[in-house]
Design a protein around this motif. Sequence first.
Motif, PDB file in Angstrom:
ATOM      1  N   VAL A  35       0.777  -1.250   0.108  1.00 50.38           N
ATOM      2  CA  VAL A  35      -0.133  -0.352   0.033  1.00 50.38           C
ATOM      3  C   VAL A  35       0.804   1.130   0.291  1.00 50.38           C
ATOM      4  N   ASP A  36       0.686   2.334  -1.086  1.00 46.53           N
ATOM      5  CA  ASP A  36       1.483   3.420  -0.657  1.00 46.53           C
ATOM      6  C   ASP A  36       0.991   4.245  -0.042  1.00 46.53           C
ATOM      7  N   PRO A  37       1.977   4.819   0.812  1.00 45.88           N
ATOM      8  CA  PRO A  37       1.145   6.033   1.187  1.00 45.88           C
ATOM      9  C   PRO A  37       0.328   7.311   1.023  1.00 45.88           C
ATOM     10  N   LYS A  38       0.577   8.047  -0.580  1.00 43.27           N
ATOM     11  CA  LYS A  38      -0.310   8.221  -1.046  1.00 43.27           C
ATOM     12  C   LYS A  38      -0.302   7.676  -2.379  1.00 43.27           C
ATOM     13  N   PRO A  39      -2.417   8.999  -2.368  1.00 41.75           N
ATOM     14  CA  PRO A  39      -2.396   8.171  -3.871  1.00 41.75           C
ATOM     15  C   PRO A  39      -1.042   8.340  -5.663  1.00 41.75           C
ATOM     16  N   VAL A  40      -1.918   7.030  -6.016  1.00 41.50           N
ATOM     17  CA  VAL A  40      -0.466   6.756  -6.747  1.00 41.50           C
ATOM     18  C   VAL A  40      -0.842   7.240  -7.506  1.00 41.50           C
ATOM     19  N   ARG A  41      -0.251   8.260  -9.183  1.00 44.31           N
ATOM     20  CA  ARG A  41       0.264   8.321 -10.084  1.00 44.31           C
ATOM     21  C   ARG A  41       0.015   7.126 -11.135  1.00 44.31           C
ATOM     22  N   TRP A  42      -1.243   6.343 -11.723  1.00 48.06           N
ATOM     23  CA  TRP A  42      -0.907   5.837 -12.485  1.00 48.06           C
ATOM     24  C   TRP A  42       0.262   5.935 -14.026  1.00 48.06           C
ATOM     25  N   ASP A  43       1.379   5.362 -14.402  1.00 48.20           N
ATOM     26  CA  ASP A  43       2.467   5.875 -14.818  1.00 48.20           C
ATOM     27  C   ASP A  43       2.028   5.009 -16.269  1.00 48.20           C
ATOM     28  N   MET A  44       1.201   4.555 -17.789  1.00 51.10           N
ATOM     29  CA  MET A  44       0.122   4.063 -18.286  1.00 51.10           C
ATOM     30  C   MET A  44       1.619   3.853 -19.295  1.00 51.10           C
ATOM     31  N   HIS A  45       2.725   4.480 -19.714  1.00 49.87           N
ATOM     32  CA  HIS A  45       3.463   3.707 -20.175  1.00 49.87           C
ATOM     33  C   HIS A  45       4.128   2.316 -19.577  1.00 49.87           C
ATOM     34  N   ARG A  46       4.478   2.687 -18.472  1.00 46.02           N
ATOM     35  CA  ARG A  46       4.381   1.064 -17.931  1.00 46.02           C
ATOM     36  C   ARG A  46       4.069  -0.009 -17.889  1.00 46.02           C
ATOM     37  N   VAL A  47       2.553   0.412 -17.346  1.00 45.23           N
ATOM     38  CA  VAL A  47       1.497  -0.319 -17.471  1.00 45.23           C
ATOM     39  C   VAL A  47       1.052  -1.304 -18.868  1.00 45.23           C
ATOM     40  N   ILE A  48       1.516  -0.243 -19.994  1.00 42.55           N
ATOM     41  CA  ILE A  48       1.152  -0.520 -21.412  1.00 42.55           C
ATOM     42  C   ILE A  48       1.909  -1.288 -22.012  1.00 42.55           C
ATOM     43  N   THR A  49       3.681  -0.922 -21.250  1.00 50.98           N
ATOM     44  CA  THR A  49       4.827  -1.763 -22.230  1.00 50.98           C
ATOM     45  C   THR A  49       4.615  -3.191 -21.760  1.00 50.98           C
ATOM     46  N   ILE A  50       4.719  -2.750 -19.860  1.00 56.78           N
ATOM     47  CA  ILE A  50       5.192  -3.631 -19.081  1.00 56.78           C
ATOM     48  C   ILE A  50       3.601  -5.199 -19.849  1.00 56.78           C
ATOM     49  N   ALA A  51       1.741  -4.462 -19.917  1.00 57.48           N
ATOM     50  CA  ALA A  51       0.989  -6.391 -19.961  1.00 57.48           C
ATOM     51  C   ALA A  51       0.998  -6.341 -21.498  1.00 57.48           C
ATOM     52  N   ALA A  52       1.844  -5.658 -22.433  1.00 57.91           N
ATOM     53  CA  ALA A  52       1.285  -5.911 -23.523  1.00 57.91           C
ATOM     54  C   ALA A  52       2.738  -7.452 -23.996  1.00 57.91           C
ATOM     55  N   LEU A  54       4.092  -8.284 -21.442  1.00 60.94           N
ATOM     56  CA  LEU A  54       3.525 -10.557 -20.656  1.00 60.94           C
ATOM     57  C   LEU A  54       2.424 -10.579 -21.703  1.00 60.94           C
ATOM     58  N   GLY A  55       1.677 -10.051 -21.911  1.00 60.28           N
ATOM     59  CA  GLY A  55       0.188 -10.574 -23.485  1.00 60.28           C
ATOM     60  C   GLY A  55       1.003 -11.473 -24.024  1.00 60.28           C
ATOM     61  N   GLY A  56       1.859 -10.790 -24.814  1.00 61.42           N
ATOM     62  CA  GLY A  56       2.850 -11.434 -26.220  1.00 61.42           C
ATOM     63  C   GLY A  56       2.842 -11.993 -25.375  1.00 61.42           C
ATOM     64  N   LEU A  57       4.198 -12.264 -24.692  1.00 62.15           N
ATOM     65  CA  LEU A  57       4.689 -12.945 -24.499  1.00 62.15           C
ATOM     66  C   LEU A  57       3.861 -14.556 -23.973  1.00 62.15           C
ATOM     67  N   SER A  58       2.609 -14.752 -24.100  1.00 60.08           N
ATOM     68  CA  SER A  58       1.843 -15.405 -23.126  1.00 60.08           C
ATOM     69  C   SER A  58       1.142 -15.816 -24.616  1.00 60.08           C
ATOM     70  N   VAL A  59       0.735 -15.152 -25.437  1.00 62.96           N
ATOM     71  CA  VAL A  59       0.442 -15.746 -26.386  1.00 62.96           C
ATOM     72  C   VAL A  59       1.114 -16.870 -27.271  1.00 62.96           C
ATOM     73  N   LEU A  60       2.882 -15.833 -27.202  1.00 66.62           N
ATOM     74  CA  LEU A  60       3.687 -17.499 -27.940  1.00 66.62           C
ATOM     75  C   LEU A  60       4.282 -18.638 -27.228  1.00 66.62           C
ATOM     76  N   GLU A  61       3.872 -18.825 -25.584  1.00 72.06           N
ATOM     77  CA  GLU A  61       3.478 -19.468 -24.714  1.00 72.06           C
ATOM     78  C   GLU A  61       1.998 -20.558 -25.422  1.00 72.06           C
ATOM     79  N   THR A  62       1.511 -20.266 -25.395  1.00 71.23           N
ATOM     80  CA  THR A  62       0.423 -20.969 -25.662  1.00 71.23           C
ATOM     81  C   THR A  62       0.449 -21.770 -27.112  1.00 71.23           C
TER      82      THR A  62
END
Length: 194
Positions: A35-52, A54-62
């Motif tokens: 839990v962060d002590p103050k409100p978190v500001r989402w870094d959408m670049h980081r979120v999209i980079t990691i999600a894309a 890991l998601g792409g690699l999961s497709v390759l996994e399958t």
Amino acid sequence: MLFFNSFPLTAIMIVMLALLDDILIMTIAYDNTRVDPKPVRWDMHRVITIAATLGGLSVLETFGLLLIGKEMLHLPTPILQTLVFLQLVAGGHLMLFLTRTRGVFWKRPYPSWQLASAIVATQVVAVLICGFGFLVPTLPWIFISLVWVYNTVWMIALDIIKLGIYRVVEFRARHQHFLVSTMNQPLHPFSTSK
């Protein structure tokens, strides 16, 4: 369907996959996280980079397991469908261990008992469905073991990749912050106006 000109899952497998995923999704709200002590500001670049990534690699996994089953093991289509079903359940649920924390998946904060119980329960149900052929073609236990070894290896590899992505993204953010703060410095910091 497009690559192999066959259905990788039956309709009943899709329904069972959705039900098993829903059980897990309901327990995410109870997870133990930092839990962060103050409100978190989402870094959408980081979120999209990691999600894309890991998601792409999961497709390759399958697709990789599908190719192994089709080309190397020469499994018939019904058995191959059950293999892919188990892969999607196991791989998708294990991915939750990776994405719930920025660090390595085996360190604190550990998953809540609700989340851990849901993951274990859905995996046991999926293995029993495949091993005993309940509503799906029976998958031999050796192939169930193969799916689990394959997913464990991929889980470790994806965790290492995730850590690397976090390092790269955070390095870029620190570098960008340094450049912006440098550019905002006055040109003559020691001059005084009279």
